[in-house]
Design an enzyme around this catalytic site. Sequence first.
Site, PDB file in Angstrom:
ATOM      1  N   ASP A   1      -1.718  -0.959  -5.083  1.00 55.08           N
ATOM      2  CA  ASP A   1      -0.468  -0.426  -5.865  1.00 55.08           C
ATOM      3  C   ASP A   1       0.291  -1.589  -6.227  1.00 55.08           C
ATOM      4  O   ASP A   1       0.204  -2.635  -5.755  1.00 55.08           O
ATOM      5  CB  ASP A   1       0.456   0.468  -4.537  1.00 55.08           C
ATOM      6  CG  ASP A   1      -0.041   1.833  -4.510  1.00 55.08           C
ATOM      7  OD1 ASP A   1      -0.910   2.274  -5.329  1.00 55.08           O
ATOM      8  OD2 ASP A   1       0.153   2.600  -3.613  1.00 55.08           O
TER       9      ASP A   1
ATOM     10  N   THR B   1       4.273  -1.244  -6.457  1.00 52.57           N
ATOM     11  CA  THR B   1       5.649  -1.270  -5.798  1.00 52.57           C
ATOM     12  C   THR B   1       5.338  -1.530  -4.228  1.00 52.57           C
ATOM     13  O   THR B   1       4.632  -0.902  -3.361  1.00 52.57           O
ATOM     14  CB  THR B   1       6.130   0.028  -5.783  1.00 52.57           C
ATOM     15  OG1 THR B   1       6.318   0.365  -7.314  1.00 52.57           O
ATOM     16  CG2 THR B   1       7.799   0.288  -5.412  1.00 52.57           C
TER      17      THR B   1
ATOM     18  N   GLU C   1      15.694   5.480  -5.418  1.00 48.08           N
ATOM     19  CA  GLU C   1      16.991   5.986  -5.237  1.00 48.08           C
ATOM     20  C   GLU C   1      18.105   5.157  -4.672  1.00 48.08           C
ATOM     21  O   GLU C   1      19.342   5.063  -5.073  1.00 48.08           O
ATOM     22  CB  GLU C   1      16.837   7.227  -4.149  1.00 48.08           C
ATOM     23  CG  GLU C   1      15.961   8.436  -4.876  1.00 48.08           C
ATOM     24  CD  GLU C   1      15.949   9.706  -4.077  1.00 48.08           C
ATOM     25  OE1 GLU C   1      15.267  10.758  -4.523  1.00 48.08           O
ATOM     26  OE2 GLU C   1      16.084   9.545  -2.848  1.00 48.08           O
TER      27      GLU C   1
ATOM     28  N   LYS D   1      16.525  12.961 -13.012  1.00 47.40           N
ATOM     29  CA  LYS D   1      16.472  11.585 -13.163  1.00 47.40           C
ATOM     30  C   LYS D   1      14.741  11.433 -13.008  1.00 47.40           C
ATOM     31  O   LYS D   1      13.972  12.269 -12.566  1.00 47.40           O
ATOM     32  CB  LYS D   1      16.973  10.661 -12.157  1.00 47.40           C
ATOM     33  CG  LYS D   1      16.552  10.964 -10.466  1.00 47.40           C
ATOM     34  CD  LYS D   1      16.854   9.928  -9.632  1.00 47.40           C
ATOM     35  CE  LYS D   1      16.152   9.682  -8.339  1.00 47.40           C
ATOM     36  NZ  LYS D   1      16.349  10.830  -7.581  1.00 47.40           N
TER      37      LYS D   1
ATOM     38  N   ARG E   1       0.976   4.234 -15.697  1.00 47.28           N
ATOM     39  CA  ARG E   1       1.030   5.695 -15.758  1.00 47.28           C
ATOM     40  C   ARG E   1      -0.094   6.580 -15.145  1.00 47.28           C
ATOM     41  O   ARG E   1      -0.568   7.324 -15.604  1.00 47.28           O
ATOM     42  CB  ARG E   1       1.330   5.960 -17.005  1.00 47.28           C
ATOM     43  CG  ARG E   1       2.772   6.032 -17.773  1.00 47.28           C
ATOM     44  CD  ARG E   1       3.748   6.491 -17.054  1.00 47.28           C
ATOM     45  NE  ARG E   1       5.138   6.079 -17.569  1.00 47.28           N
ATOM     46  CZ  ARG E   1       6.098   5.735 -16.997  1.00 47.28           C
ATOM     47  NH1 ARG E   1       5.800   5.829 -15.490  1.00 47.28           N
ATOM     48  NH2 ARG E   1       7.270   5.524 -17.134  1.00 47.28           N
TER      49      ARG E   1
ATOM     50  N   ASN F   1     -35.352 -14.915  20.950  1.00 49.11           N
ATOM     51  CA  ASN F   1     -36.611 -13.875  21.071  1.00 49.11           C
ATOM     52  C   ASN F   1     -37.767 -14.582  20.728  1.00 49.11           C
ATOM     53  O   ASN F   1     -38.791 -14.176  21.327  1.00 49.11           O
ATOM     54  CB  ASN F   1     -35.963 -12.738  19.939  1.00 49.11           C
ATOM     55  CG  ASN F   1     -35.191 -11.718  20.364  1.00 49.11           C
ATOM     56  OD1 ASN F   1     -34.835 -11.760  21.697  1.00 49.11           O
ATOM     57  ND2 ASN F   1     -34.973 -10.801  19.684  1.00 49.11           N
TER      58      ASN F   1
ATOM     59  N   ASN G   1     -31.928 -13.841  29.326  1.00 50.80           N
ATOM     60  CA  ASN G   1     -31.482 -12.687  28.648  1.00 50.80           C
ATOM     61  C   ASN G   1     -30.006 -12.888  28.648  1.00 50.80           C
ATOM     62  O   ASN G   1     -29.221 -12.057  27.859  1.00 50.80           O
ATOM     63  CB  ASN G   1     -32.054 -11.519  29.247  1.00 50.80           C
ATOM     64  CG  ASN G   1     -31.663 -10.204  28.399  1.00 50.80           C
ATOM     65  OD1 ASN G   1     -31.913 -10.182  27.000  1.00 50.80           O
ATOM     66  ND2 ASN G   1     -31.397  -9.096  28.942  1.00 50.80           N
TER      67      ASN G   1
END
Length: 1136
Positions: free
Chosen positions: A426, A428, A498, A554, A729, A825, A853
Amino acid sequence: MTSEFGISLLELRQLMEHRGSEALEKINSAYGGVEGLCAKLKSDPNQGLPSNHAGLEERRTVYGKNEIPPNPAKSFWRLAWEAIQDITLIILLISAVVSLALSFYKPPEETGADSSEQSANWIEGAAILVAVIVVVLVTALNDWSKEKQFRGLQSKIETEHKFSVIRDGEPVDISIHELVVGDIARVKYGDLLPADGVIIQSNDLKLDESSLTGESDLIRKSPETDPILLSGTHAMEGSGRMLITAVGVNSQTGIIMTLLGATKTEKKTKAEKEAEKKASQTALSNVQVNGLEAGKKPPAEAAPPAEADDTKTKSVLQGKLSNLAIQIGYIGSVVAAATVIILIVRFCVTHYLVKGEHFQAKDISQFVNFIIIGVTVLVIAVPEGLPLAITLALTYSVKKMMRDNNLVRHLDACETMGNATSICSDKTGTLTTNRMTVVQSFINGQFYKQATPQFQQLHQKTRELLVEGVSVNSGYNSQIVQPVVPGGQRTQLGNKTECALLGFVLDLGQSYEDIRKRITEEDLLKVYTFNSVRKSMMTVVKLPDNRGYRLYAKGASEIILARCKFIIGAGGRVETFGERDLANMTQNVIEPMASDGLRTIGIAYKDYLFDVADSSEVHIDEEPNWEDEDTVREGLTALAVVGIQDPVRPEVPAAIAKCQRAGITVRMVTGDNINTARSIATSCGILKPSADFLALEGKEFNARIRDSNGQVSQQKLDQIWPKLRVLARAQPTDKYVLVKGIIDSKSTKNREVVAVTGDGTNDAPALKKADVGFAMGIAGTDVAKEASDIILTDDNFTSIVKAVMWGRNVYDSISKFLQFQLTVNVVAVTIAFIGACAINDSPLRAVQMLWVNLIMDTLASLALATEMPTEDLLKRKPYGRTKSLISRTMVKNIVGHAIYQLVILFAILFAGDKFIPNMDNGRWAEPNSPPSKHFTMIFNTFVLMTLCNEINARKIHGERNVFKGLLSNPIFCVIWIVTLISQVLIVQFGGQWVSTSPLSWEHWIICIALGVGELIWGQIIATIPSSILPKFFSFGRGEVQPTSILVTGEYDIREVSGGSVKELGGINTPQNGARPGQLLWLLGLTRLQTQMRVIRAFQASINSSHPSSLTATASDRLRQSYRRLRIAKEREYESR
């Protein structure tokens, strides 16, 4: 309890069982409406509760706390008991007990035998018992400490979930655990409701109740129609305030989850399940659903609840390790079986055929000893340290990542992030600071580029409409707090866009709070809240003197202006606004603002008048149909266009450059217009002026990737996404299509691993689809957080880069451990097998192999899994989805070091008595003979070479300086030194217990020299280029295929139930063809289960960010039970 409050807990529970109009009638008739209910709960609908501690605690005592009690933690001894369930340990224990019993048995014919030898026979059996106990205790201790860490992490995630309430008349965000009955909570778009409640006031509030009812349609909630809000449901549109009436286990979700046993994750026996099922049916028969009373047993034909599908999906690393663990385990079991068979056959042939001896009771101890040797070979061969290494690497990383602002919700996301090749971010708040301010504006035909206009400069009507429009047409929870210190920054609370507009009102010298006091939330007639489809917000208020209605709007400037037919121009004149005016406005105002990297917002209004109306107003005779949104939003009058600046975070360009150097492509997906997006992307370094990159708008993107039928074409998408850097957009569906297309694409060599950031509710599908989903901790909605794998607590892109570093570090830590373990191993299994074939005995005793081990698994995984990440990790390309787990460089190191160790050990085994001073031949020693210096030398040299190779294993990319960063990892240093000291004590003082004989100082010098030779040999191996090895010298390559065992210890075993068939590991049975023997062998590898048990429990419980939320599984179970109960009650009513 009812004396203090006017309503009891039982009454509230009964109230919350009603729905719709029935609930509304009950509230009005029994309590005198919502206000009466508030009065009985001693709560004020506007001021909320007082925040005094004693009063809140009293409410918790009477009505309960807002939490579902967690299942009790497993005790240390319970974990130890589970650890000892390992089949190999059980075989060892049985063999040790038999060996111990036989050591005390004295056959009559052996009465003249050496008594000291007889007395020492019991020691080996006892030593194996002690070794097994140590292994079990270490495993249990690891699991116990991990579970403790996980619970701490889970509580951290739970406390991160905040909810907004009103206390003392002020809105505050508190942890959901602190909510109490009587609280006035503020519900907004994207919230996940943490408690049950009754709505007091709403603005176009719509909820997704599918987690409870299975209904996919959004349910409109309002005080006039349906006032009941339930926990676990999502607010998908609008906002409102609710009175909390039930919390925790008393909420509807809590009641049903408790009945379903959702808080218990323990596996139960069949008998327990049957008993619980009967108890559950009895309990459910007394529960009301939708207000219907319970009664008889549901009819037989009522649909039973469907079992939740618990099939786990594997991360990239888990899938590769699953396959590798099985392959190594098969090879190890074959070698172990061959070792036992060779030892037994050789003993029988030598004693019974060649020497002609008869079978004696003492021979049983020999056969038991051979089995012990075989099982210890299997213990070393089976890579049970792999899941432990994953656990430790992940838990260590997760703990440290919290300090880097990464709150990991799903553990496997940590290592998956290390493979990320693409990040869709994103804009923002992630790439920008999310501190928005209005810096340019176009009002009354004048373009204010440099400063905010003076309030007196603006036309009177324009400025009044502008200030009132911004103040009213915003969420009332969006506020500006003035700085305490003069000259300080204002604090922005709520939606940042806002807040920028409210800040603009303050800059004009006006007060939005005075307007909100005059026009309260209750006075708002209709609110069309912002969402990704509308790209705008509209609010309807009544005009004074009942003259009509005014609509304020708005949103994105292009969208708002396209709906405008008029504009207030110079001098406050209302002018027509046509397509040519829109084009001029776009060219002269919007595009210049966007080119400066500003987000452009349009502000408009529309009047509905009962009296005479002019051309820009709408004459009405009655209240308009506000539900006809398409008509309402057209014919607006434009007030202003403002340009909001959201500066790029200063650290972001450098972080993106790091990603690009590390081979990770960063793409920006934003809802802003193309010019703003292009400007910000260029500032960040995502777009470069000379590069051939694409920046597209959502519409053009869709036109390019869809075929004639409107379907997404993968082939067309593959031509777009490699060059795409900016998608502007963008709708949430565009983000999902892009992410899915990149993940599914096979156009790149190693397949793409995609990370996505999101903050909105509609980002949830893309977050779930991505390999790693990042939700914003500050700006993100609860729905987005629920869908994510990692929460960014600071919403900062640089934290994603840190996650990449930690992810790559996890991947490298596992690779380091693999390189180390596989070398041990190969050497241990080979020397045990060759020893059995050549000298009828294993040079390494059972107890010694258990010590090896322990070094190889528990201690090495702890040492190698706790390396700190460095910037060097970002200097290489990501591995991708199909890259080999064991690279050619690692194979070169494993084979090279194994050859060195085997040559040294075989030289000591077969010729040590010839070239090592004071060394007697230990080969062909009689059974139960004292430990020899010869075999002690082999054991000691092997362990010292292994310890030095542990230092070599710290580097897996061919680096020469294996000591670089060694002192920065104190855990590694401490474990290495402790292991070395333990080895010295074992060799010098272990004696019969560990089959060692004390070595002289000259023998120690030889052992140390051969051990240090590993480091020198490592430098020789580093000079050999890996490229000379053929490409097939790499393992774990290719797309991960499903298997019947996961590293998490979960088995996908085919189940047949009622004719429906589950697939085995995702593969249809005819192609799978797994034999029962294979499945039994897989089930025998229970250590893989034991050491990942905690991760499994953690992942199951941490899928939700708080206890009262629903996981997908719990949600399905809840929905099915809810439907079953509802159907049963309806049929019962019909039968009456």
